[in-house]
Structure formats: C-alpha cells, structure tokens
Design a protein around this motif. Structure first.
Motif, PDB file in Angstrom:
ATOM      1  N   HIS A 204       1.313  55.794  36.454  1.00  0.00           N
ATOM      2  CA  HIS A 204       1.802  56.158  35.058  1.00  0.00           C
ATOM      3  C   HIS A 204       2.194  57.249  34.714  1.00  0.00           C
ATOM      4  CE1 HIS A 204       2.593  54.795  31.063  1.00  0.00           C
ATOM      5  NE2 HIS A 204       1.731  55.424  30.431  1.00  0.00           N
ATOM      6  N   HIS A 205       1.433  58.246  35.271  1.00  0.00           N
ATOM      7  CA  HIS A 205       1.482  59.721  34.873  1.00  0.00           C
ATOM      8  C   HIS A 205       2.606  60.219  35.768  1.00  0.00           C
ATOM      9  CE1 HIS A 205      -2.174  59.354  32.655  1.00  0.00           C
ATOM     10  NE2 HIS A 205      -2.815  58.720  33.716  1.00  0.00           N
ATOM     11  N   VAL A 206       3.698  60.417  35.278  1.00  0.00           N
ATOM     12  CA  VAL A 206       4.701  61.065  35.775  1.00  0.00           C
ATOM     13  C   VAL A 206       4.778  62.294  36.563  1.00  0.00           C
ATOM     14  CG1 VAL A 206       7.205  61.937  35.316  1.00  0.00           C
ATOM     15  CG2 VAL A 206       6.302  59.578  34.246  1.00  0.00           C
ATOM     16  N   GLU A 207       4.061  63.296  35.554  1.00  0.00           N
ATOM     17  CA  GLU A 207       3.784  64.763  36.173  1.00  0.00           C
ATOM     18  C   GLU A 207       2.964  64.808  37.268  1.00  0.00           C
ATOM     19  OE1 GLU A 207       0.037  63.900  33.677  1.00  0.00           O
ATOM     20  OE2 GLU A 207       2.263  63.430  33.540  1.00  0.00           O
ATOM     21  N   MET A 208       2.049  63.868  37.683  1.00  0.00           N
ATOM     22  CA  MET A 208       1.316  63.751  38.838  1.00  0.00           C
ATOM     23  C   MET A 208       2.093  63.204  39.706  1.00  0.00           C
ATOM     24  SD  MET A 208      -2.764  62.788  37.889  1.00  0.00           S
ATOM     25  CE  MET A 208      -3.893  63.973  37.350  1.00  0.00           C
ATOM     26  N   ALA A 209       3.017  62.311  39.546  1.00  0.00           N
ATOM     27  CA  ALA A 209       3.856  61.558  40.705  1.00  0.00           C
ATOM     28  C   ALA A 209       4.809  62.857  41.165  1.00  0.00           C
ATOM     29  CB  ALA A 209       4.579  60.482  40.124  1.00  0.00           C
ATOM     30  N   LEU A 210       5.182  63.659  40.386  1.00  0.00           N
ATOM     31  CA  LEU A 210       6.071  64.713  40.894  1.00  0.00           C
ATOM     32  C   LEU A 210       5.208  65.795  41.556  1.00  0.00           C
ATOM     33  CD1 LEU A 210       8.296  65.245  37.462  1.00  0.00           C
ATOM     34  CD2 LEU A 210       8.691  63.700  39.613  1.00  0.00           C
ATOM     35  N   ALA A 211       4.085  66.042  41.230  1.00  0.00           N
ATOM     36  CA  ALA A 211       3.177  66.983  41.749  1.00  0.00           C
ATOM     37  C   ALA A 211       2.920  66.596  43.203  1.00  0.00           C
ATOM     38  CB  ALA A 211       2.060  67.266  40.832  1.00  0.00           C
ATOM     39  N   ARG A 215       8.118  61.632  47.608  1.00  0.00           N
ATOM     40  CA  ARG A 215       9.395  60.890  47.031  1.00  0.00           C
ATOM     41  C   ARG A 215       8.874  59.886  45.876  1.00  0.00           C
ATOM     42  NH1 ARG A 215      11.191  56.041  51.440  1.00  0.00           N
ATOM     43  NH2 ARG A 215      12.484  54.975  50.143  1.00  0.00           N
ATOM     44  N   VAL A 216       9.882  59.764  45.088  1.00  0.00           N
ATOM     45  CA  VAL A 216       9.739  58.929  43.737  1.00  0.00           C
ATOM     46  C   VAL A 216      10.659  57.651  43.866  1.00  0.00           C
ATOM     47  CG1 VAL A 216       9.937  59.253  41.196  1.00  0.00           C
ATOM     48  CG2 VAL A 216       8.889  60.949  42.573  1.00  0.00           C
ATOM     49  N   GLU A 231      11.383  66.299  43.868  1.00  0.00           N
ATOM     50  CA  GLU A 231      11.935  67.837  43.282  1.00  0.00           C
ATOM     51  C   GLU A 231      13.475  67.012  42.523  1.00  0.00           C
ATOM     52  OE1 GLU A 231      12.163  68.570  47.858  1.00  0.00           O
ATOM     53  OE2 GLU A 231      10.797  67.515  46.404  1.00  0.00           O
ATOM     54  N   ASP A 232      13.866  66.324  43.074  1.00  0.00           N
ATOM     55  CA  ASP A 232      15.316  65.943  42.375  1.00  0.00           C
ATOM     56  C   ASP A 232      15.185  65.078  41.334  1.00  0.00           C
ATOM     57  OD1 ASP A 232      16.518  67.039  44.438  1.00  0.00           O
ATOM     58  OD2 ASP A 232      16.394  65.262  45.789  1.00  0.00           O
ATOM     59  N   ILE A 257       8.759  64.079  30.062  1.00  0.00           N
ATOM     60  CA  ILE A 257       7.679  63.556  30.797  1.00  0.00           C
ATOM     61  C   ILE A 257       6.344  63.532  29.733  1.00  0.00           C
ATOM     62  CG2 ILE A 257       5.849  64.728  32.408  1.00  0.00           C
ATOM     63  CD1 ILE A 257       8.327  66.127  33.732  1.00  0.00           C
ATOM     64  N   GLU A 258       6.210  64.172  28.936  1.00  0.00           N
ATOM     65  CA  GLU A 258       5.323  63.725  27.900  1.00  0.00           C
ATOM     66  C   GLU A 258       5.185  62.479  27.308  1.00  0.00           C
ATOM     67  OE1 GLU A 258       3.061  66.211  24.092  1.00  0.00           O
ATOM     68  OE2 GLU A 258       4.896  66.826  25.015  1.00  0.00           O
TER      69      GLU A 258
END
Length: 262
Positions: A204-211, A215-216, A231-232, A257-258
């Motif tokens: 659920h935490h988008v910022e952690m998914a990106l960090a 691949r997302v 990164e895309d 993201i927030e």
C-alpha cells in the motif's frame, strides 16, 4: 518463472477481480504491486500459489501450468512459494524457533507431526533462517514478547527455512510503524539480492514500492495499467493507477504519493 496469459478471476458473487492479465515475472526480480483497495492486488498474489483458482486463461510457475494441479501437486508447488501475510500468522504462545519449525510440518511423517519431533537438521535450518533476519538472540523467546517488526521477521524466517524460489508478500508492512517497516523492507531487499529469491509484494505504501522494488505493476479495477521500472513511475502514472482518488485533483507527484499512501 511466473507467467500469466489472459488470466481472469471471477468470484461466485460475479465480481471480476482480474481481467485478461498478461504478465511475466522472471527469476530474481523484486516486484511491487500497487493500486487502490479492491484493485485485485491480493487476488493476483493468491492465484500464484493456488490459494485462489483462476477462472480462465493460463498461469504457469517455473514452467508448470498450475491450474491443473491437484492434491499433492499443489502442496509441492507451495513448498517453492513462501507466503508472508500482514497478520504474521504466528502462534504467539510458543517460541520463535518453534514457529519457524512449524514450516516443516506439512512434509513430516504423521508420527512426528503428532509428537512434535523435529530433526537436528531441521532445527539447524530454522536457526540459520532466524539468523538471516537478524533475530537469532530471540530464538527461544515467546513470540508474544516481540514487537510487530520482530514478529514479521519470524514469519519471514519461517518462509526462508523452506528455501522457496518465490516469496509472495501481502501487505507485509501495513501494520508497522515507518521505522520498523523500513527494517523489514531492508530484510526483503537483502534476501532478494543475496539469495536471488523472486519477491512479489502487494504494498500500500507507494514510496516504499518505489524505493525498494526493481519493477512496479499498477492495478486498477482488475487490469494492469502500468508495468515498468520503479524509476519510470511518474505523476501521470500514479494518476492512472489511482483513478478516482483524491490525489487526482492535481498537485505534485509528492502530493500524489502522500495521498495514495494515507
């Protein structure tokens, strides 16, 4: 390693949870699946280990069409796929070591299951797995005396002791505070990098998914609307994934993201 071809999943109430999913995940990838509640994230994960049966299409794991498996074949499949849940699924009144040893029970002969007898090799593997997640000093501590983050690490150790090829994680840090969540995510990343295990995580935490993820995959209403490198993931991509969310009203990517993670 994992391949979906035109996969659909319809529940008995008529809800079409997955719609024509085409997806390939290779060995050693760290994949984060994101999207709004009800987008189909958990369903996608649970189809991989046959917790849910697909309605149509083809789903193969390690070259095996899993929709045709039965009985012992399904149990064999699941031995290679570890599953981590938000709720930990631990027996809190027993020790960390005994919780990790529980992972060996399905493959044990009946008499050992009844008596609770484990081999020295099983105990060694369990202790090594506990050490891998950094809580060896807690091996003989009752689970109900551990913090939430430590309990999630016990769940991860139980999975590692089975030496799976794939780890599926269903919202593994949703109930943890930010500092503890980061520690657990560090564990997942280290396991992915050092052991080469494929990690597919519904988060659920988008910022952690990106960090953390390489691949997302973005799901919306049971369909893949984004599949690419972390990164895309742009402001426009997040708008597309979280269609109808408050963050669509405008603002920077940070605001998107927030809103998506609150």
């Amino acid at each position: 390693m994992i391949e979906f071809k035109q996969v659909q999943k319809k529940y008995p109430n008529g809800l079409l949870a997955l719609k024509d999913i085409d997806l390939e995940i290779k060995q050693g990838e760290f994949v984060a699946v994101i999207g709004r509640s009800g987008a189909g994230k958990s369903t996608l994960l649970r189809c991989i280990n046959r917790m849910h049966n697909i309605t149509s299409g083809s789903l193969t794991v390690d070259g095996v069409e899993i929709s045709t498996l039965k009985g012992k074949e399904i149990r064999k499949l699941r031995r290679n796929i570890g599953m981590i849940f938000q709720s930990f699924n631990l027996v809190t009144r027993i020790s960390v070591l005994k919780n990790v040893l529980v992972g060996f029970v399905p493959d044990m002969p009946v008499w050992r299951k009844i008596l609770g007898v484990f081999t020295e090799e099983e105990k060694k593997q369990a202790l090594m797995a506990i050490d891998q997640v950094g809580i060896l000093d807690k091996a003989y501590t009752r689970v109900d005396q551990l913090s939430g983050g430590q309990q999630q690490r016990v769940a991860l150790a139980r999975t590692l002791a089975q030496h799976p090829k794939i780890i599926l994680a269903d919202e593994p840090v949703a109930s943890l505070d930010p500092v503890t969540a980061k520690q657990v995510m560090d564990d997942f990343r280290r396991i992915n990098q050092e052991l080469g295990m494929t990690v597919v995580m519904n988060i659920h935490h988008v910022e952690m998914a990106l960090a953390y993820a390489h691949r997302v995959i973005g799901l919306r209403d049971g369909e893949i609307v984004f599949d690419g490198k972390s990164e895309d993931v742009t402001d426009a991509v997040l708008h597309r994934i979280y269609k109808g969310s408050p963050e669509q009203q405008g603002g920077s990517e940070a605001h998107v993201i927030e809103a998506a993670t609150n």
